[in-house]
Design an enzyme around this catalytic site. Structure first.
Site, mmCIF file in Angstrom:
data_model
loop_
_atom_site.group_PDB
_atom_site.id
_atom_site.type_symbol
_atom_site.label_atom_id
_atom_site.label_comp_id
_atom_site.label_asym_id
_atom_site.label_seq_id
_atom_site.Cartn_x
_atom_site.Cartn_y
_atom_site.Cartn_z
ATOM 1 N N SER A 9 10.929 4.786 2.059
ATOM 2 C CA SER A 9 11.222 4.418 0.725
ATOM 3 C C SER A 9 11.715 5.505 -0.206
ATOM 4 O O SER A 9 10.068 6.438 -0.141
ATOM 5 C CB SER A 9 9.857 3.275 0.260
ATOM 6 O OG SER A 9 10.176 3.469 -1.443
ATOM 7 N N HIS A 34 15.339 2.855 2.196
ATOM 8 C CA HIS A 34 15.000 1.479 -0.030
ATOM 9 C C HIS A 34 15.330 2.167 -0.296
ATOM 10 O O HIS A 34 14.472 3.106 -0.373
ATOM 11 C CB HIS A 34 13.425 1.254 1.507
ATOM 12 C CG HIS A 34 12.927 0.172 -0.091
ATOM 13 N ND1 HIS A 34 13.320 -1.485 0.460
ATOM 14 C CD2 HIS A 34 11.832 0.023 -0.349
ATOM 15 C CE1 HIS A 34 12.689 -1.755 -0.560
ATOM 16 N NE2 HIS A 34 11.492 -1.333 -1.046
ATOM 17 N N ASP A 36 13.704 1.693 -5.149
ATOM 18 C CA ASP A 36 13.295 0.612 -5.477
ATOM 19 C C ASP A 36 13.307 1.080 -6.581
ATOM 20 O O ASP A 36 13.399 1.935 -7.542
ATOM 21 C CB ASP A 36 11.625 1.222 -5.319
ATOM 22 C CG ASP A 36 10.446 0.893 -3.901
ATOM 23 O OD1 ASP A 36 11.211 -0.392 -3.616
ATOM 24 O OD2 ASP A 36 10.647 1.754 -3.404
ATOM 25 N N MET A 38 13.378 0.245 -10.510
ATOM 26 C CA MET A 38 12.061 -0.285 -11.605
ATOM 27 C C MET A 38 12.446 -0.229 -13.361
ATOM 28 O O MET A 38 12.763 1.215 -13.729
ATOM 29 C CB MET A 38 10.730 0.307 -11.342
ATOM 30 C CG MET A 38 10.004 -0.350 -10.042
ATOM 31 S SD MET A 38 8.476 0.844 -9.687
ATOM 32 C CE MET A 38 8.531 0.570 -7.757
ATOM 33 N N HIS A 67 15.654 -2.196 -3.804
ATOM 34 C CA HIS A 67 14.967 -3.476 -4.662
ATOM 35 C C HIS A 67 14.814 -3.606 -5.665
ATOM 36 O O HIS A 67 14.128 -2.999 -6.141
ATOM 37 C CB HIS A 67 13.189 -2.904 -3.682
ATOM 38 C CG HIS A 67 12.932 -3.872 -3.769
ATOM 39 N ND1 HIS A 67 11.083 -3.867 -3.520
ATOM 40 C CD2 HIS A 67 11.973 -4.831 -4.170
ATOM 41 C CE1 HIS A 67 10.219 -4.383 -4.134
ATOM 42 N NE2 HIS A 67 11.187 -5.386 -4.195
ATOM 43 N N MET A 69 12.953 -4.228 -8.800
ATOM 44 C CA MET A 69 12.064 -5.591 -9.527
ATOM 45 C C MET A 69 12.383 -5.264 -10.996
ATOM 46 O O MET A 69 12.051 -3.517 -11.514
ATOM 47 C CB MET A 69 10.944 -3.902 -8.942
ATOM 48 C CG MET A 69 10.987 -4.665 -8.028
ATOM 49 S SD MET A 69 9.284 -3.352 -7.027
ATOM 50 C CE MET A 69 10.447 -1.601 -6.236
ATOM 51 N N MET A 138 6.240 -8.680 -0.786
ATOM 52 C CA MET A 138 5.203 -7.892 -1.275
ATOM 53 C C MET A 138 3.819 -7.611 -0.590
ATOM 54 O O MET A 138 3.358 -8.710 -0.969
ATOM 55 C CB MET A 138 5.562 -7.750 -2.864
ATOM 56 C CG MET A 138 7.110 -7.658 -3.269
ATOM 57 S SD MET A 138 7.241 -5.811 -2.679
ATOM 58 C CE MET A 138 5.472 -4.328 -3.173
ATOM 59 N N GLY A 143 5.020 -1.738 -8.263
ATOM 60 C CA GLY A 143 5.178 -0.935 -9.308
ATOM 61 C C GLY A 143 4.850 0.551 -8.858
ATOM 62 O O GLY A 143 5.611 1.516 -9.558
ATOM 63 N N PHE A 144 3.831 0.611 -8.143
ATOM 64 C CA PHE A 144 3.476 2.089 -7.772
ATOM 65 C C PHE A 144 3.866 2.221 -5.677
ATOM 66 O O PHE A 144 3.426 1.993 -5.219
ATOM 67 C CB PHE A 144 2.449 2.433 -8.245
ATOM 68 C CG PHE A 144 2.449 2.557 -9.124
ATOM 69 C CD1 PHE A 144 2.789 3.204 -10.834
ATOM 70 C CD2 PHE A 144 1.841 1.374 -10.493
ATOM 71 C CE1 PHE A 144 3.342 3.757 -11.540
ATOM 72 C CE2 PHE A 144 2.160 1.507 -12.118
ATOM 73 C CZ PHE A 144 2.229 2.720 -12.100
ATOM 74 N N GLY A 146 2.083 4.191 -3.072
ATOM 75 C CA GLY A 146 0.258 4.693 -2.193
ATOM 76 C C GLY A 146 -0.088 3.453 -2.587
ATOM 77 O O GLY A 146 -2.354 3.964 -2.407
ATOM 78 N N ASP A 176 6.750 -4.971 2.714
ATOM 79 C CA ASP A 176 6.666 -3.986 1.760
ATOM 80 C C ASP A 176 5.649 -3.605 1.005
ATOM 81 O O ASP A 176 5.013 -4.269 0.204
ATOM 82 C CB ASP A 176 7.386 -3.587 0.015
ATOM 83 C CG ASP A 176 8.143 -2.950 -0.327
ATOM 84 O OD1 ASP A 176 7.699 -1.536 0.133
ATOM 85 O OD2 ASP A 176 8.783 -3.079 -1.424
ATOM 86 N N GLY A 177 4.799 -2.535 0.998
ATOM 87 C CA GLY A 177 3.652 -1.966 0.362
ATOM 88 C C GLY A 177 2.110 -1.683 1.574
ATOM 89 O O GLY A 177 1.929 -2.751 2.329
ATOM 90 N N GLY A 178 2.184 -0.362 1.212
ATOM 91 C CA GLY A 178 0.371 0.180 2.181
ATOM 92 C C GLY A 178 0.585 -0.051 4.165
ATOM 93 O O GLY A 178 -0.012 -0.609 4.386
HETATM 94 C C1 DX5 Z 1 6.257 -0.796 -4.286
HETATM 95 C C2 DX5 Z 1 7.255 -0.652 -3.952
HETATM 96 C C3 DX5 Z 1 7.168 0.288 -2.809
HETATM 97 C C4 DX5 Z 1 6.841 0.832 -2.279
HETATM 98 C C5 DX5 Z 1 5.735 1.067 -0.601
HETATM 99 O O1 DX5 Z 1 6.676 -1.736 -5.672
HETATM 100 O O2 DX5 Z 1 8.101 -1.809 -3.981
HETATM 101 O O3 DX5 Z 1 9.199 -0.073 -1.657
HETATM 102 O O4 DX5 Z 1 7.455 2.716 -2.667
HETATM 103 O O5 DX5 Z 1 5.025 2.164 -1.038
HETATM 104 P P1 DX5 Z 1 3.999 2.374 -0.116
HETATM 105 O O6 DX5 Z 1 4.610 2.723 1.411
HETATM 106 O O7 DX5 Z 1 3.765 3.590 -0.115
HETATM 107 O O8 DX5 Z 1 3.431 1.669 -0.140
HETATM 108 ZN ZN ZN Z 2 10.041 -1.562 -2.421
#
Ligand code: DX5
Ligand code: ZN
Length: 233
Positions: A9, A34, A36, A38, A67, A69, A138, A143-144, A146, A176-178
Site C-alpha cells: 500500500s 494497493h 488507498d 480516502m 481501495h 474509502m 479490513m 483511515g491510517f 501503522g 488489509d491492515g496491520g
Molecule cells: C487503512 C488502509 C490500509 C493501510 C495499511 O485504512 O486501507 O491499506 O494503508 O497500512 P498498514 O499495513 O501499515 O496497516
Molecule cells: Zn487499503
C-alpha cells in the site's frame, strides 16, 4: 495464475520519491500496488485521488488495486477507471445499491471488489459474493496505516473463505491492515490470498524491496513443505 499476492500500500511510501518506491516493489516481485483513497467523510483521513492513480499507471505495469474509502463511490468510478485502475474495491457500508455498483465497475472494464469494515459482519456481503472478484477484509479501522491488526479478523477471513468455497468462487480474499511478518502466515492459513501491507513494506529499515521479501519469507519459511514457493507473486 498466481495463488497468492503481496500488495504494497503506497500510503506509507515516500511521496517525494514515489517512482523509485514503486520500482522497488516491482523489483521485489510485488503482485499488485494497493492505492488507498480516502475522502475525510467515510474515514477521518484525506489521501489521494485519480491523479495519483494515473501517475502510478505511467510508471508501472503492476495491477493497480484501488481501495475506495469514500462516500458515494459510484460518482467517481469512471474517473478511477480512466486513470488506469485495474480493480476498484468499494465498501459495502457506502453502497446501498451494491450489486449495481459492482456491475458499473465491471462495465468500466475493471475487476470489482467488496470491502468490509471490522464491525461489519460477513452476512452484509454474503448475497453479493457471487458478483465480486475480491473480498477485502479490513483488519484495522480504515483511515491510517501503522495500526495494530485486530485479531478477530482471522475468524472472519475463515468464515468468508468457507462461504466462497461453498460457492466454488475463485474470488480473492484480501486482508488489509496491520499485516506483519509475525501474523501473515496465520492470515494465510485462515484462507486469505492477498496481503496488503504499508508499514511492513515502506517503513522497513532496509527499504520496500526487502520489506516485501521478508513478508514472503515469513510465509514460505514457516510452511511445513515449502510447497507454496512456486505459487507466489
Ligand atoms: C487503512 C488502509 C490500509 C493501510 C495499511 O485504512 O486501507 O491499506 O494503508 O497500512 P498498514 O499495513 O501499515 O496497516
Ligand atoms: Zn487499503
Amino acid at each position: 495464475m498466481n495463488k497468492y499476492v503481496i500488495a504494497p500500500s503506497i500510503l506509507s511510501a515516500d511521496f517525494t520519491r514515489l517512482g523509485e518506491e514503486i520500482a522497488a516493489c516491482e523489483s521485489a516481485d510485488a503482485g499488485w500496488l494497493h492505492i488507498d483513497v480516502m475522502d475525510g467523510h467515510f474515514v477521518p483521513n484525506i489521501t489521494m485521488g485519480p491523479f495519483i492513480v494515473e501517475a502510478c499507471r505511467r510508471v508501472t505495469r503492476l495491477p493497480l488495486d484501488v481501495h475506495l474509502m469514500i462516500e458515494k463511490p459510484e460518482r467517481h468510478l469512471e474517473s478511477f477507471a480512466n486513470a488506469g485502475a485495474s480493480r476498484l474495491n468499494v465498501h459495502v457500508e457506502t453502497c446501498p445499491e451494491l450489486q449495481n455498483t459492482l456491475q458499473q465497475i465491471k462495465s468500466l472494464g475493471c475487476e470489482a471488489g467488496v470491502a468490509l469494515n471490522p464491525d461489519t459482519p460477513m452476512n452484509a456481503i454474503e448475497a453479493f459474493m457471487p458478483h465480486a472478484d475480491l473480498i477485502l477484509v479490513m483488519s484495522v479501522y480504515p483511515g491510517f496505516s501503522g495500526q495494530e491488526f485486530i485479531p478477530g479478523s482471522i475468524a472472519k477471513v475463515a468464515e468468508i473463505r468457507k462461504k466462497l468455497d461453498a460457492l466454488s468462487s475463485s474470488a480473492w480474499v484480501e486482508v488489509d491492515g496491520g499485516v506483519t511478518i509475525d501474523n501473515v502466515r496465520k492470515i494465510k492459513d485462515a484462507g486469505a490470498t492477498a496481503f496488503v501491507a504499508a508499514t511492513a513494506v515502506f517503513k522497513h529499515p532496509q527499504g520496500a524491496a526487502v520489506g516485501i521479501q521478508t513478508l514472503r519469507d515469513a510465509l514460505i519459511l514457516s510452511s511445513p513443505t515449502g510447497k507454496e514457493l512456486s505459487e507466489w507473486k
